[in-house]
Design an enzyme around this catalytic site. Structure first.
Site, PDB file in Angstrom:
ATOM      1  N   ASN A 187       0.873  -1.174   0.000  1.00 19.89           N
ATOM      2  CA  ASN A 187       0.000   0.000   0.000  1.00 19.89           C
ATOM      3  C   ASN A 187       0.908   1.222   0.000  1.00 19.89           C
ATOM      4  OD1 ASN A 187      -1.797   2.049   0.532  1.00 19.89           O
ATOM      5  ND2 ASN A 187      -2.367   1.322   2.584  1.00 19.89           N
TER       6      ASN A 187
ATOM      7  N   LYS B  31       0.207   4.282  -0.346  1.00 16.28           N
ATOM      8  CA  LYS B  31      -0.406   5.490   0.250  1.00 16.28           C
ATOM      9  C   LYS B  31      -0.105   6.721  -0.615  1.00 16.28           C
ATOM     10  CE  LYS B  31      -0.280   3.257   4.722  1.00 16.28           C
ATOM     11  NZ  LYS B  31      -0.162   3.379   6.173  1.00 16.28           N
TER      12      LYS B  31
ATOM     13  N   HIS C  57      -9.677   1.535   4.518  1.00 20.61           N
ATOM     14  CA  HIS C  57      -8.439   1.632   5.297  1.00 20.61           C
ATOM     15  C   HIS C  57      -8.672   2.575   6.482  1.00 20.61           C
ATOM     16  CE1 HIS C  57      -4.339   2.662   6.376  1.00 20.61           C
ATOM     17  NE2 HIS C  57      -3.979   1.539   5.780  1.00 20.61           N
TER      18      HIS C  57
ATOM     19  N   GLU D 187      -6.981   4.887   7.675  1.00 19.23           N
ATOM     20  CA  GLU D 187      -6.692   6.306   7.396  1.00 19.23           C
ATOM     21  C   GLU D 187      -7.873   6.965   6.701  1.00 19.23           C
ATOM     22  OE1 GLU D 187      -2.946   5.580   5.469  1.00 19.23           O
ATOM     23  OE2 GLU D 187      -2.092   5.053   7.415  1.00 19.23           O
TER      24      GLU D 187
ATOM     25  N   GLU E 234      -5.927  -4.639  10.348  1.00 19.14           N
ATOM     26  CA  GLU E 234      -4.871  -3.667  10.605  1.00 19.14           C
ATOM     27  C   GLU E 234      -5.162  -2.932  11.909  1.00 19.14           C
ATOM     28  OE1 GLU E 234      -2.718  -2.647   6.694  1.00 19.14           O
ATOM     29  OE2 GLU E 234      -4.322  -1.197   6.964  1.00 19.14           O
TER      30      GLU E 234
ATOM     31  N   GLY F 159       2.308   2.159  10.866  1.00 24.96           N
ATOM     32  CA  GLY F 159       3.324   3.202  10.750  1.00 24.96           C
ATOM     33  C   GLY F 159       3.996   3.561  12.071  1.00 24.96           C
TER      34      GLY F 159
ATOM     35  N   SER G 188       3.070  -2.267  10.390  1.00 25.28           N
ATOM     36  CA  SER G 188       4.510  -2.428  10.608  1.00 25.28           C
ATOM     37  C   SER G 188       5.049  -3.812  10.231  1.00 25.28           C
ATOM     38  CB  SER G 188       4.878  -2.066  12.049  1.00 25.28           C
ATOM     39  OG  SER G 188       4.509  -0.729  12.321  1.00 25.28           O
TER      40      SER G 188
END
Ligand code: PGA
Length: 259
Positions: free
Chosen positions: A9, A11, A94, A96, A167, A173, A213
């Protein structure tokens, strides 16, 4: 046995020249594709990346989609357009997008439905925040993401085209990976919920990826777990060497588990 997926991904990263450099690097460092390999760049470089991977088994995905096919929806993109640009997959929901762009289980559900109807493979993301984990809401959140996101989506429609990505938001991250036991516990729960919704036969076919991660150092341990069928990788997918190491390790582990 389910074929694992190693998905990158990207991003909001990589201009076209950087994207081409990255995908070239991945091709140079990977020769076998026993696991399914997928890269998800930004919209503007989908065509360029497609060109680079056309003679390889590497698949292409987008990071979002809108549920309408066309019309007055400034700034949006449809499943049909993603397919036209060469996409095989789309990531939906996702964390985010849930956090910064107001996505809800309802919008995720509309998107999953539209993408599956159009023929795209879907990676639907689920996962709890740190606060939710600490207040012991993890399983409730996962269940609501699953039942909300998959509402009225029947098993004929998903037909091996649905992938779930677990996730945990606190691991994205942050360098903090869930331990493989922590991840497997949630993955097993997801499989159980999918069984309730779709029955055992279908639930057994659905790949459940872990994201948060993932690195070359932890991929082996993660995908050795029974219900972890690959990874959705952010940071480590932006570097050709580390992403290729994850793919190559994925191949080795998959072959070992198969034999
Ligand atoms: P990360 O991101 O690998 O950088 O933690 C994963 C993701 O958000 O898909």
């Amino acid at each position: 046995m389910r074929r694992p997926i190693i998905a990158g991904n990207w991003k909001l990263n990589k201009t076209s020249s950087e994207a081409v450099e990255l995908i070239k690097g991945i091709k140079e460092n990977t020769k076998e594709y026993d696991v399914e390999v997928l890269v998800c760049p930004v919209y503007t470089v989908l065509g360029k990346v497609k060109e680079e991977i056309k003679d390889t088994p590497i698949l292409l995905g987008a990071q979002n989609v809108y549920w309408e096919e066309s019309g007055a929806f400034t700034g949006e993109i449809s499943s049909k357009m993603l397919i036209d640009a060469g996409c095989d997959y789309v990531i939906i929901g996702h964390s985010e997008r849930r956090q910064y762009f107001s996505e809800t289980n309802e919008t995720v559900n509309k998107k999953v439905n539209a993408a599956l109807n159009a023929g795209l493979n879907v990676i639907m993301c689920v996962g709890e925040t740190l606060q939710e984990r600490e207040s012991e809401q993890t399983f409730d959140i996962i269940e609501s993401h699953l039942t909300g996101g998959l509402k009225n989506i029947n098993s004929e429609k998903i037909h091996e085209k649905l992938v779930i990505a677990y996730e945990p938001v606190w691991a994205i991250g942050t360098g903090k990976t869930a331990t493989s036991e922590q991840a497997e516990e949630v993955h097993a729960f997801i499989r159980e919920k999918l069984e309730t919704i779709y029955g055992t036969e279908t639930a057994d076919l659905i790949r459940i990826l872990y994201g948060g991660s993932v690195k070359p150092e932890n991929i082996e341990e993660l995908i050795t777990e029974q219900n972890i069928d690959g990874g959705l990788i952010g940071g480590a997918s932006l570097d050709a060497v580390s992403f290729s190491k994850i793919i190559n390790t994925g191949n080795q582990v998959f072959n070992k588990l198969k034999s």
